[in-house]
Design an enzyme around this catalytic site. Sequence first.
Site, PDB file in Angstrom:
ATOM      1  N   THR B 189      97.757  38.466  44.516  1.00 35.92           N
ATOM      2  CA  THR B 189      97.443  38.624  45.936  1.00 35.92           C
ATOM      3  C   THR B 189      96.458  37.530  46.316  1.00 35.92           C
ATOM      4  OG1 THR B 189      95.560  40.040  45.477  1.00 35.92           O
ATOM      5  CG2 THR B 189      97.687  41.123  45.757  1.00 35.92           C
ATOM      6  N   GLU B 334     101.895  44.050  46.384  1.00 33.27           N
ATOM      7  CA  GLU B 334     101.840  45.187  45.454  1.00 33.27           C
ATOM      8  C   GLU B 334     103.118  46.019  45.481  1.00 33.27           C
ATOM      9  OE1 GLU B 334      99.453  44.163  47.419  1.00 33.27           O
ATOM     10  OE2 GLU B 334      97.480  44.346  46.464  1.00 33.27           O
ATOM     11  N   LYS B 441      84.910  56.094  61.141  1.00 31.85           N
ATOM     12  CA  LYS B 441      84.906  57.481  60.678  1.00 31.85           C
ATOM     13  C   LYS B 441      83.807  58.226  61.411  1.00 31.85           C
ATOM     14  CE  LYS B 441      86.954  55.279  56.984  1.00 31.85           C
ATOM     15  NZ  LYS B 441      86.941  53.821  56.719  1.00 31.85           N
ATOM     16  N   TRP B 446      88.960  60.142  62.644  1.00 31.12           N
ATOM     17  CA  TRP B 446      89.125  58.695  62.615  1.00 31.12           C
ATOM     18  C   TRP B 446      89.392  58.147  64.001  1.00 31.12           C
ATOM     19  CZ3 TRP B 446      92.489  57.270  57.722  1.00 31.12           C
ATOM     20  CH2 TRP B 446      91.733  57.556  56.572  1.00 31.12           C
TER      21      TRP B 446
END
Lengths: 549, 549
Positions: B189, B334, B441, B446
Site C-alpha cells: 500500500t 488489501e 464521534k 457518529w
Amino acid sequence: MRSTMMDAPLQVSRILEHGATVHGAAEVVTWTGAEPRRSTYADVGRDAARLAHALRAECGVTGDERVATFMWNNTEHLVAYFAVPSMGAVLHTLNIRLFPDQVTYIANHAEDRVVLVDATLIPLLAKSLGGMTSVRHVVVVGGGDPAPLLAAAGDRIAVHHWDALLADRPEVYDWPEVDERDAAALCYTSGTTGNPKGVAYSHRSIYLHSLQICMPEGFGLGPTDRELAIVPMFHAMSWGLPFAAFLSGASLVMPDRFLQAAPIAEMIAAERPTLAGAVPTIWTDLLAYLDSHDVDTSSLTEVIVGGSACPPSLMHAFDERHGIDVIHAWGMTEMSPLGSVSRPPAGASGDEAWRYRYTQGRVPAGVRARVVGPAGEPLPADGTSVGELEVRGPWITARYVGDDAPDPEKFRDGWLRTGDVGTLSADGYLTLTDRAKDVIKSGGEWISSVELENALMAHPAVLEACVVGVPDQRWDERPLATVVLREGASATPEELRDFLAGSVARWQLPERWAFVEAVPKTSVGKFDKKVVRSRYADGDLNVRELATP
Amino acid sequence: MRSTMMDAPLQVSRILEHGATVHGAAEVVTWTGAEPRRSTYADVGRDAARLAHALRAECGVTGDERVATFMWNNTEHLVAYFAVPSMGAVLHTLNIRLFPDQVTYIANHAEDRVVLVDATLIPLLAKSLGGMTSVRHVVVVGGGDPAPLLAAAGDRIAVHHWDALLADRPEVYDWPEVDERDAAALCYTSGTTGNPKGVAYSHRSIYLHSLQICMPEGFGLGPTDRELAIVPMFHAMSWGLPFAAFLSGASLVMPDRFLQAAPIAEMIAAERPTLAGAVPTIWTDLLAYLDSHDVDTSSLTEVIVGGSACPPSLMHAFDERHGIDVIHAWGMTEMSPLGSVSRPPAGASGDEAWRYRYTQGRVPAGVRARVVGPAGEPLPADGTSVGELEVRGPWITARYVGDDAPDPEKFRDGWLRTGDVGTLSADGYLTLTDRAKDVIKSGGEWISSVELENALMAHPAVLEACVVGVPDQRWDERPLATVVLREGASATPEELRDFLAGSVARWQLPERWAFVEAVPKTSVGKFDKKVVRSRYADGDLNVRELATP
C-alpha cells in the site's frame, strides 16, 4: 512464502446468504398448471433456515447425514438445494426416472436418512420406500393422498408434511463454517451397465462450478436474466443452475411436472425467460409446437442444450424460424456437469461460426482436457488426432462414492476417462464422435464406428447401419457392418463398400458385412452394439467376408 | 463425508495455460507512440516459459523468491505477471510513483532478488537501486542508456537485457503444482502514514478474484471484449485485469507510458476497446479532450472508474455527450482489489438507476460486508445505519506481510477494517461517506464530516469548508467547521449554522467555527485534516464558539 489472504472457505451457505440478501428481490416462479406460485430469493433464504431447523429438530439430522429429494423442479426443491448443504448435511437428489429397485439401491448405498417428496410423486416413491433401510423420515410437499406412502413406510418411517414441519421455525440459521472439500451433494449416474455409481460434490466444487456457469463464456448469467430451468434438479445437479442463479441474481422459472411443449411454451410467453436449459428432446418437441402455434418467445435469446448431442438441424431451425440461439453444452454427472460450451470464438461468423457451434464446445479454465491414444499416450491437441477424451479439474470427480481407489476403467493417473472419443483443437474445442467402447481398434489405429454408420446411411438403399468391432487375428479388431435395407431396395456388400470408399480411408473399409432385418436397440432407442457383437460371436449373423481390395 | 472431487489447486499457471491455448489468438497491444506492438496470448505463453527458464538459469531464482517489476503496462510486464507466479516464485510490483526511499524500503522488506525494469524508467530506478540490499539481478526491457543503472548497481548487481536473456530459451516450461494458499504476488500500500505495508496474494485469491472480475456483475469480460487497461500494473495488481483477460479471452490494450488524454483517445479510436479501467483523473482529462476533439469512441460501451470516488457530473457527462456508461467500482489493495461494482439492480431505470450508480456499488458473493458502530458492534444493513465498513472473504488480506498477528487497528475478529465509514443497504450496496479517522464521534453517535462539508459548500458565500472533530468534555468530540469565504463575500457563523439547519440534524450542528484563508491540503490535493486538528490544538485558529441553540 505464505500468502496473507484470509482463510474463507468456499461454501454453499455463502451462495445462499448472497442470493437471499443482495439478490433478495430476485424471483423463483413455480408452474402449477393454474396460477404460478411466486417467491423471492429472500423468501427462499427464510425457508431454507426453517427447513434446516426442522430437519435438525424433528428428523434428528446431524453432521453429514444424507437428506434425499424425490422431486420436480420447484421452489421447495430449491429450498432443499440450499438448506441441506448449508447446514452441513449432504443433499442427495434421487432420480425419479430410474426403476424403483435402482432408487432403493441408491438410497441404501448413500445411507439416506430423510426423503423429501412431492405429493404428486407419492405413488412412485411408494414403490421404492419399503426397501430403503436407512430412511427414518419422509417429508411430503404439497397436497395429495399419503395413503400409499403410509402403507410403504410402516412403523419404521415417520411421515411429515412440509408446511407443518416448517411452521413456526426461526427465519435465520447460524450456518456452520465447513471444510470446503467436504461433501455438499450427491448424485448417482444412471449407469447403463452395472449398478449406479455415486459422485459426491464438495462445497468447493459447487462454488467454483457456479462461478464458471455465470461467466460470459459459460451461460453469462446476471441479475437481468430469467432462467427457465427445465433440466431436472435430479439430473447432474440441474447443471448447477440453482446455485448460479443465487450467485448472479438471475431469477428462476421452474416447470414442476409440466414438461410438455404446450405448458413450456405458455411459461415462455408468460414469464419471459431470457435463457433456458434442457435436453434435445424437449427442444425438438417445443420446436414442433412453436412452428404450429403463435407463441411470443421474444424474451428468449438463448437456449442451452445438453445431455446428448444436439442435431444441427434443430439449431438452424430455432435460429431461422424463431431467432433463438441454441448453444450446445457438453458435460457429465462426473463433471458437476459442465465440460464445455459451444460458443464460437471472437471474430467467427457465418459458416465458420456454425462449424464451431456443431462441436461439443470450448473448455473453460477449470477443465483441463486431453485426448489419449489406445495405450493411454497423450495425443496432440490439433483438431485431427482422434483419441479418448480425459479431463481433470476442481469440479471433476476423482473416484466414485464408496470406492477406496479410483476404478482404473474410469480413471487414469488422476484424470477422468470420459469414455468419449474425438478430437481436441488447439483452441480448446471438443468434437466427440464415438463412445470409446464402440471405437474399432485396428492395428493400433482407431476407426470411428459412428463415421462409418453415417457414411453408410447416406446410401439411398440403406435404412439403418450399425458398425461394430469384431476380433481379427491380424489386426486385433476389424469393422463389421450390419445393414438394414429400405423396403424394396437392394445392394451388395461390394456396392456399399465402393460407395464408402468415396468418403472413408481405404484401410477403414469393412470386410465383414451382414444384412439384417433390424438393428437391436437399447431401452432408450440407441443401437445396442453389445448385442450385435455377441450375435456375431455366437454365429447368429449371416456374414459375408469380402477379399481385401 | 468427504467429497469425491479431484484435488486440483487453483493456480496462476492454469490461467496462463488456458489463455495461451484456448485463447491463444487473443491479442495484447502495447502503445509505443509510433506503430503499436502486437502479440498474441500464445506468444505471451511462450515468452513466459522463456522468462521462467531465464530467471531460473541466469538469475538463480528458486522456490518462492521475489521477482520485482518496475514497469509500465506493456507486454513484457504481462509476461512477468504470469511467468513469475507460474514458476512458483513471487511477483512483486514496485510502485514507480513512490519516493525513491520508499521504493528501496519496500524492495528490502520484500527481499526482492531480481528487478525487471523498463528502459524508460532506468533513471528513476537508479535512485533506489543502490540501497536495495537483496537485489542481485536487474533485467532491462527495451532500449535506453543503461549507464545510470550500471553506476547504481556496482559489482553486487548483474544487469541483463530482456532480449538477450530470453533468446534461445525453451518455449515450454513444466509449471509446478503449487499449494494454492502460497503467495503468488506482492503489492505494498502507498501508506500515507507510516511505512508502506505489504499484501501477499495467493494463487487461490488471484484465481477467485479473476473469476469474479469476469462475471456479468463484475466487469462481464468475454472473448469478444477488448480491455484498455490504463490502471497501472504496479497498482493493486492492475485490478486483476491481466488475469481476468487470460481467463476470459478478452484482448488487452496496454498504454505503456502514454497516459495523457491525447494518446489515450488515439488508442481508443485505433484499437477499439470495448471496456476500459482507470482512476477518475484520467477520465476527467479524457472527457475534456473528447469534448473538444472529434474522436471515434463508438467501440467503448463502458469505463470502470475506481481508486477514488467518481464525481456524478463525470458520469453524466460521459453518458450524455459520448454514450459511454461510467461504472463506479470500489476496492482496496488489501482486497485484491475488488470490493463492489455500482451496477444498478435489475429493473431500476432513470433517476433510481442513477442513485444506485452514485454509490460505491454492490458486493459480490466473495465479499462479505458489514458496518459496525463505535464499539465494534455490528449495525443493521438497512441503508441508513452509519458505521465503519468491515469486509471478509477469500481475496481479502488477514494481515500485512511480516506481521506475526493482525494489527488490531486494521483487523477485528477476522474482518478487515476498511477505514471507510458509510452505510450498507439490505441489497448489498455500499455508500461510503467518510474515512473513519475523519468521522466525529459525538456522545456515542457518529457525525459525517464530509456531509457537513458538502452542506456548507452549498452556501453561496462559502468557497471551501473543512470540518474536523475536536475534543469536547461533555460529548468526547464535537465538529469544528473551518470555512474559506469567497472573495468579497461575507457570512457569520450564526448565518451558516442556520443555513446548515435546513439539511442537517440539530445535534450535528457545529458550535465551533473558524474563518481561514485556505484549507491545508495533502500532496494529492485532499484536505489535510490532521493539520487542521493540530492547528486547533495549538490555538492557531481564531475560533468562535456559539451557544448551544
